[in-house]
Every structure is written in C-alpha cells, then in structure tokens.
Design an enzyme around this catalytic site. Structure first.
Site, PDB file in Angstrom:
ATOM      1  N   CYS A 139      40.655  39.772  28.482  1.00 13.00           N
ATOM      2  CA  CYS A 139      40.429  38.815  29.568  1.00 13.00           C
ATOM      3  C   CYS A 139      39.169  37.967  29.410  1.00 13.00           C
ATOM      4  O   CYS A 139      38.871  37.124  30.267  1.00 13.00           O
ATOM      5  CB  CYS A 139      40.403  39.552  30.899  1.00 13.00           C
ATOM      6  SG  CYS A 139      41.916  40.498  31.200  1.00 13.00           S
ATOM      7  N   HIS A 266      34.770  37.304  38.568  1.00  6.88           N
ATOM      8  CA  HIS A 266      35.966  37.742  37.845  1.00  6.88           C
ATOM      9  C   HIS A 266      37.002  38.250  38.843  1.00  6.88           C
ATOM     10  O   HIS A 266      38.181  37.911  38.746  1.00  6.88           O
ATOM     11  CB  HIS A 266      35.590  38.823  36.834  1.00  6.88           C
ATOM     12  CG  HIS A 266      36.715  39.241  35.948  1.00  6.88           C
ATOM     13  ND1 HIS A 266      37.407  38.358  35.159  1.00  6.88           N
ATOM     14  CD2 HIS A 266      37.287  40.463  35.725  1.00  6.88           C
ATOM     15  CE1 HIS A 266      38.341  38.996  34.474  1.00  6.88           C
ATOM     16  NE2 HIS A 266      38.297  40.276  34.809  1.00  6.88           N
ATOM     17  N   GLU A 277      31.723  44.750  39.782  1.00  2.42           N
ATOM     18  CA  GLU A 277      31.144  43.400  39.758  1.00  2.42           C
ATOM     19  C   GLU A 277      30.267  43.146  40.976  1.00  2.42           C
ATOM     20  O   GLU A 277      29.195  42.545  40.860  1.00  2.42           O
ATOM     21  CB  GLU A 277      32.255  42.356  39.679  1.00  2.42           C
ATOM     22  CG  GLU A 277      31.723  40.942  39.547  1.00  2.42           C
ATOM     23  CD  GLU A 277      32.807  39.906  39.322  1.00  2.42           C
ATOM     24  OE1 GLU A 277      32.460  38.767  38.946  1.00  2.42           O
ATOM     25  OE2 GLU A 277      33.999  40.227  39.524  1.00  2.42           O
ATOM     26  N   LYS A 296      41.294  34.237  42.001  1.00  2.00           N
ATOM     27  CA  LYS A 296      42.506  34.823  41.433  1.00  2.00           C
ATOM     28  C   LYS A 296      43.597  35.118  42.458  1.00  2.00           C
ATOM     29  O   LYS A 296      44.730  35.403  42.077  1.00  2.00           O
ATOM     30  CB  LYS A 296      42.149  36.088  40.642  1.00  2.00           C
ATOM     31  CG  LYS A 296      41.441  35.794  39.322  1.00  2.00           C
ATOM     32  CD  LYS A 296      41.234  37.041  38.493  1.00  2.00           C
ATOM     33  CE  LYS A 296      40.657  36.713  37.121  1.00  2.00           C
ATOM     34  NZ  LYS A 296      39.295  36.191  37.154  1.00  2.00           N
ATOM     35  N   HIS A 301      45.782  36.406  37.776  1.00  2.00           N
ATOM     36  CA  HIS A 301      44.920  36.698  36.627  1.00  2.00           C
ATOM     37  C   HIS A 301      45.639  36.237  35.368  1.00  2.00           C
ATOM     38  O   HIS A 301      46.588  36.867  34.899  1.00  2.00           O
ATOM     39  CB  HIS A 301      44.603  38.183  36.568  1.00  2.00           C
ATOM     40  CG  HIS A 301      43.551  38.533  35.554  1.00  2.00           C
ATOM     41  ND1 HIS A 301      42.956  37.596  34.731  1.00  2.00           N
ATOM     42  CD2 HIS A 301      42.977  39.732  35.217  1.00  2.00           C
ATOM     43  CE1 HIS A 301      42.081  38.184  33.948  1.00  2.00           C
ATOM     44  NE2 HIS A 301      42.067  39.479  34.227  1.00  2.00           N
ATOM     45  N   PHE A 358      38.590  44.671  29.042  1.00  2.00           N
ATOM     46  CA  PHE A 358      38.645  46.065  28.629  1.00  2.00           C
ATOM     47  C   PHE A 358      37.546  46.368  27.611  1.00  2.00           C
ATOM     48  O   PHE A 358      37.113  45.499  26.855  1.00  2.00           O
ATOM     49  CB  PHE A 358      40.005  46.370  27.999  1.00  2.00           C
ATOM     50  CG  PHE A 358      41.143  46.442  28.989  1.00  2.00           C
ATOM     51  CD1 PHE A 358      40.914  46.585  30.343  1.00  2.00           C
ATOM     52  CD2 PHE A 358      42.454  46.376  28.558  1.00  2.00           C
ATOM     53  CE1 PHE A 358      41.953  46.660  31.248  1.00  2.00           C
ATOM     54  CE2 PHE A 358      43.521  46.451  29.451  1.00  2.00           C
ATOM     55  CZ  PHE A 358      43.256  46.591  30.800  1.00  2.00           C
TER      56      PHE A 358
END
Length: 371
Positions: A139, A266, A277, A296, A301, A358
């Site tokens: 991502c 994010h 976050e 999002k 996403h 990830f």
C-alpha cells in the site's frame, strides 16, 4: 557542483469509484458522497463493500487514453525524455485471473500479463519512455514511487518524471484481505470506535513531476520513510514507524510540525491501522494540531494506487484551500486529535499525506504551495 532541484507537480489526473477525474474525486470527498458498492461476487457466501469503477474497458486502456490527454495538454511532445515510475501492489493480477477463469488452464496464461512491471510493459508498447521503474511495496507503492521521483529530480538525473499509481480489483486481493478478517460489509468508517474494516478498491493516479515550476504547480516538499518491522501485517500499536516517517518527511521538507495544516491520513478503517496511526499523530503533533481526515470512505483503499490518488487529493486541498472531512465519523476512539468533521474552507500551506503498508513499510509525503 551541488544540484538540489525542487520537484514540482505540474499535472495530475485520476479515476476511482469517487470520480472520473480529479475534480469529480475532490467533489465527492468534500460532499461525502456514497461511492462504495456492495458486492457478493468476490468472496464466497459473503457480501463485502468495495470501491468499483463503472467501466466497459480495461483500466490499462483508460490509462492509455489519459496519457494521450496528458501529452495533448502539457508541453511534452512525447515521453522520450521522461522517466516512467509505476507503483502497483498487484500489477497485472486481474488480467491473469481473467485468462484463468476463461480458459481454466494455467498453461494457456501469458506470464507477461501478471508481473508488477506488466503495466510499464503495456505503456512502453504505446510510447517511448527514456526509462522505467516499477515499485511494488503493497500500500506504499505509489507513495514510494513519488519519493523516488523527487530524489532523481533533486539530483538532476531527470527533468521529467511520470508517476502512475494503479491497481485493479482482483479476486486474489479481495479474498486475501477477507482471509485476514479486515473487510467491511459496509462503507468503511476510519477512526470511528465502532469501525468494521476496510473497503478494497481500484483506480489510478497520474502525476507529472518536473524540475521547473508552472503557474499552478504544487511542490513535493518532503519525503519520509521508515520500517518498524513490528509484524508482517499489523503496525506497531504506538505508531512508532508511522511517527518516524512523518518526522523524516518534515525534516526533508525543512519544516516543523506547526507548519502542517492538514493530514491526509492513511486511515483504512481497520482496528489496528487506525489505532496505530492516531497514536502516532497524537504523539507527534502535541500543539497547533492540524486537521486530520481519511478519504478512504469515499475512494476505498486502492492499495498500490492509494499514495498517488491521495497525493492528488492533497494537491486539490492546496489548490482549493479546502479541508475535507471524515465521512460517518460518529464516536471517536482516541482524543486529542483535531478530527475534521465538516468540509471547511481554510488557509492551507502544507499538507502531510500518509501511506503505510504490510511489514512496517511507512511513507509520508509533504506537499506545499509554491512560494
């Protein structure tokens, strides 16, 4: 001689479930439109919410049309003096799936369709680029592509860099996230205490970066990376890696934390990501807290395309001097965050945009109005 060129974004374009172009995208975000759809074809015996583009042609073909448009609008006659950088999480996976479902025989599948550089390969069949690079870091793919673009421009290696973040929906990705139990059956609600999960989506963002500014340029001021390696799929709960990426981006931009007016988070809507976050933002921005929202819930996403699409959203925030809000944020989980609850007109000089992936792969970007 030391070269320290600045990287200016002089053109951008996008497509997603939130709109057919960047103006439509930003309008959908500001008006908090319902753009996520419910789909039962990807995950067996379960409906999930996804960000699907209504289209009658392959995303690659739409991408080619937009590249043609770029050449028509900008001063570039061709791409012969341009570095192409692709950021994608799944590459041509959806094309391979189509062939497999059609033929039911893996031996008939063209192996060139699947790799992450298949998109660059497709574009090079239609245009002549000086060179090309493909990033696949889940991502953060297109956020890292933008970071690399800034680096090669600042060092005087290239004058023109075309960054494309792109991912198409595929059974592999949707089912993969379903196996991790992080998909939502409804539109995701980032930062809400009762959030259910994320919405996988598709789309692309195109950004032309150059070493010369134009009338409406936006500067990519700073890039920050970190890798906390806390867990293969989950971020550190205290957001240590996210905080370090933001700190590095501010340092690269030669700014302090009080200069940031808005953070495009994010904010995927998953329990672990949002908690991490928000802790990072709370720890870093102790005073003069910038507005925070995740977009999002409108775009979904878009995985490897998210960094590029949200870079465009950040550019639009600066151009329109408008801060978007969080959609359907009703009950906060972490306090001392300056959540944006309503879209507001506001003076914005610098925007921070986060992309996390990830393996503790974190990238933060700072965008600013050209002084």
């Amino acid at each position: 001689m030391k070269i320290n060129n600045k990287a200016y974004i002089n053109y951008f374009d996008s497509i997603s479930c939130a709109g057919n172009n960047s103006e439509e995208l930003f309008e959908s975000i500001c008006l908090k439109k319902n753009t996520i759809s419910i789909n039962s074809t990807y995950v067996k015996e379960r409906s999930v919410a996804i960000g699907e583009i209504r289209r009658n042609k392959d995303l690659n073909d739409i991408l080619k049309e937009r590249c043609d448009k770029l050449l028509d609008i900008t001063r570039l006659n061709d791409f012969s003096n341009t570095l192409l950088i692709i950021g994608s999480s799944v590459g041509g996976m959806n094309e391979t799936e189509k062939l497999f479902f059609k033929n039911k025989n893996y031996k008939e599948i063209n192996p060139k369709k699947h790799p992450v550089d298949s998109i660059a390969h497709f574009l090079k069949q239609n245009y002549k680029f000086y060179d090309d690079v493909s990033f696949s870091t889940a991502c953060t793919s297109s956020a890292n592509a933008l970071g690399y673009a800034k680096e090669v421009i600042s060092k005087g290696i290239y004058e023109n860099v075309l960054v494309i973040g792109i991912d198409s929906l595929s059974h592999t990705t949707v089912c993969g996230f379903s196996a991790l139990s992080v998909l939502s059956s409804k539109t995701c609600t980032p930062f809400d205490k009762n959030r259910e999960g994320m919405n996988v989506a598709e789309g692309f963002g195109i950004l032309l970066l150059q070493n010369k500014k134009e009338n409406n340029s936006i500067e990519l001021c700073g890039v920050g990376y970190s890798s906390d390696s806390h867990h293969m799929t989950q971020p550190h709960p205290e957001g240590l890696g996210a905080k370090k990426a933001m700190e590095n981006a501010l340092e690269d931009a030669n700014l302090n934390r009080n200069d940031i007016s808005y953070i495009n988070a994010h904010g995927t809507g998953t329990t672990a990501n949002d908690f991490s976050e928000l802790n990072a933002i709370k720890s870093l921005f102790l005073e003069n807290k910038p507005k925070v929202s995740s977009t999002k819930s409108i775009t979904g996403h878009t995985l490897g395309a998210a960094g590029a699409i949200e870079a465009i959203i950040s550019c639009m925030v600066l151009i329109k001097q408008t801060i978007p809000s969080n959609k359907d944020l009703k009950e906060i989980e972490i306090d001392d965050i300056n959540y944006s609850f309503e879209t507001t007109s506001s003076k914005v000089d610098y925007v921070l945009s986060n992309s996390f992936a990830f393996g503790g792969n974190n990238t933060s970007l700072v965008f600013g109005l050209v002084k």
